[in-house]
Design an enzyme around this catalytic site. Structure first.
Site, PDB file in Angstrom:
ATOM      1  N   ASP A  13       0.883  -1.161   0.000  1.00 18.58           N
ATOM      2  CA  ASP A  13       0.000   0.000   0.000  1.00 18.58           C
ATOM      3  C   ASP A  13       0.923   1.214   0.000  1.00 18.58           C
ATOM      4  O   ASP A  13       2.134   1.081  -0.230  1.00 18.58           O
ATOM      5  CB  ASP A  13      -0.992  -0.035   1.181  1.00 18.58           C
ATOM      6  CG  ASP A  13      -0.335   0.194   2.526  1.00 18.58           C
ATOM      7  OD1 ASP A  13       0.922   0.234   2.584  1.00 18.58           O
ATOM      8  OD2 ASP A  13      -1.058   0.328   3.531  1.00 18.58           O
ATOM      9  N   CYS A  70       3.267  -3.161   3.930  1.00 21.60           N
ATOM     10  CA  CYS A  70       2.503  -1.966   4.288  1.00 21.60           C
ATOM     11  C   CYS A  70       3.304  -1.228   5.360  1.00 21.60           C
ATOM     12  O   CYS A  70       4.508  -1.443   5.491  1.00 21.60           O
ATOM     13  CB  CYS A  70       1.069  -2.302   4.707  1.00 21.60           C
ATOM     14  SG  CYS A  70       0.888  -3.350   6.166  1.00 21.60           S
ATOM     15  N   THR A  72       3.142  -1.379   8.694  1.00 16.78           N
ATOM     16  CA  THR A  72       3.562  -2.281   9.772  1.00 16.78           C
ATOM     17  C   THR A  72       3.658  -3.732   9.334  1.00 16.78           C
ATOM     18  O   THR A  72       4.213  -4.559  10.067  1.00 16.78           O
ATOM     19  CB  THR A  72       2.526  -2.240  10.916  1.00 16.78           C
ATOM     20  OG1 THR A  72       1.262  -2.677  10.380  1.00 16.78           O
ATOM     21  CG2 THR A  72       2.392  -0.836  11.500  1.00 16.78           C
ATOM     22  N   HIS A 103       9.654 -24.322   9.465  1.00 16.79           N
ATOM     23  CA  HIS A 103       8.656 -24.988  10.313  1.00 16.79           C
ATOM     24  C   HIS A 103       7.215 -24.756   9.862  1.00 16.79           C
ATOM     25  O   HIS A 103       6.368 -25.621  10.051  1.00 16.79           O
ATOM     26  CB  HIS A 103       8.786 -24.495  11.769  1.00 16.79           C
ATOM     27  CG  HIS A 103       9.982 -25.049  12.482  1.00 16.79           C
ATOM     28  ND1 HIS A 103      10.128 -24.995  13.843  1.00 16.79           N
ATOM     29  CD2 HIS A 103      11.085 -25.676  12.004  1.00 16.79           C
ATOM     30  CE1 HIS A 103      11.285 -25.569  14.191  1.00 16.79           C
ATOM     31  NE2 HIS A 103      11.879 -25.979  13.086  1.00 16.79           N
ATOM     32  N   HIS A 139       6.609 -31.418  11.369  1.00 17.46           N
ATOM     33  CA  HIS A 139       6.274 -30.121  10.775  1.00 17.46           C
ATOM     34  C   HIS A 139       5.198 -30.285   9.693  1.00 17.46           C
ATOM     35  O   HIS A 139       4.295 -29.465   9.568  1.00 17.46           O
ATOM     36  CB  HIS A 139       7.527 -29.442  10.223  1.00 17.46           C
ATOM     37  CG  HIS A 139       8.515 -29.116  11.297  1.00 17.46           C
ATOM     38  ND1 HIS A 139       8.166 -28.394  12.422  1.00 17.46           N
ATOM     39  CD2 HIS A 139       9.818 -29.441  11.448  1.00 17.46           C
ATOM     40  CE1 HIS A 139       9.217 -28.273  13.209  1.00 17.46           C
ATOM     41  NE2 HIS A 139      10.235 -28.909  12.650  1.00 17.46           N
TER      42      HIS A 139
END
Ligand code: RB5
Length: 152
Positions: A13, A70, A72, A103, A139
């Site tokens: 963004d 973005c 954060t 993992h 896993h």
């Protein structure tokens, strides 16, 4: 699949626009096959619209991995993880980036431009792209259980 043959979808963004351009440059320099889903110019946009473009493209199998950026990374990760088949991981350190592949078999990497600088973001991205999912049974079983919750 060998690293450099990976098809990578990327978008941001406005909050991640500059870092996206830097990461696209890095991917091209490293020889990755990448497609930039935008935005093409700096403009105020809504992160879910761009997260959906990349998540849909990866979920459809058109791309092997996605990268979403973005301010954060939070909004991108939350949105991408709504799409069936997506395991989006928000990583702001190299260890988490590697583990999210080994993992958790993450297929989308989310980054926050307001959280990490370009240098660290580049290291995180390189590590994440090169790390492979572990062959260990536990896993595989755990990721299978994650995916069994898709759409619930
Ligand atoms: C946009 O200001 C900002 O909210 C967005 O880039 C992102 O950080 C949301 O999670």
């Amino acid at each position: 699949m060998k690293g450099k043959r990976l098809r990578i979808a990327i978008a941001s963004d406005h909050g991640g626009f500059h870092l996206k351009n830097d990461i696209v440059g890095l991917l091209m320099e490293l020889g990755y096959n990448c497609h930039d889903f935008g935005p093409d110019t700096y403009q105020d946009v809504d992160y879910p619209d761009y997260a959906a473009k990349v998540a849909d493209a990866v979920a459809a199998g058109d791309f092997d991995r996605g990268i979403l950026i973005c301010g954060t990374g939070q909004g991108m990760a939350m949105t991408a993880n709504k799409v069936k088949g997506i395991r989006a991981s928000l990583c702001h350190d190299v260890f988490s980036a590697r583990m999210s592949r080994e993992h958790n078999r993450a297929n989308v990497l989310c980054l926050g431009q307001r959280v990490v600088g370009t240098g660290l973001a580049a290291e995180i991205t390189k590590t994440w792209l090169e790390a492979r999912f572990s062959d260990e049974e536990r896993h595989k079983r755990r990721v299978g259980k994650v995916m069994a919750l898709d759409g619930r």
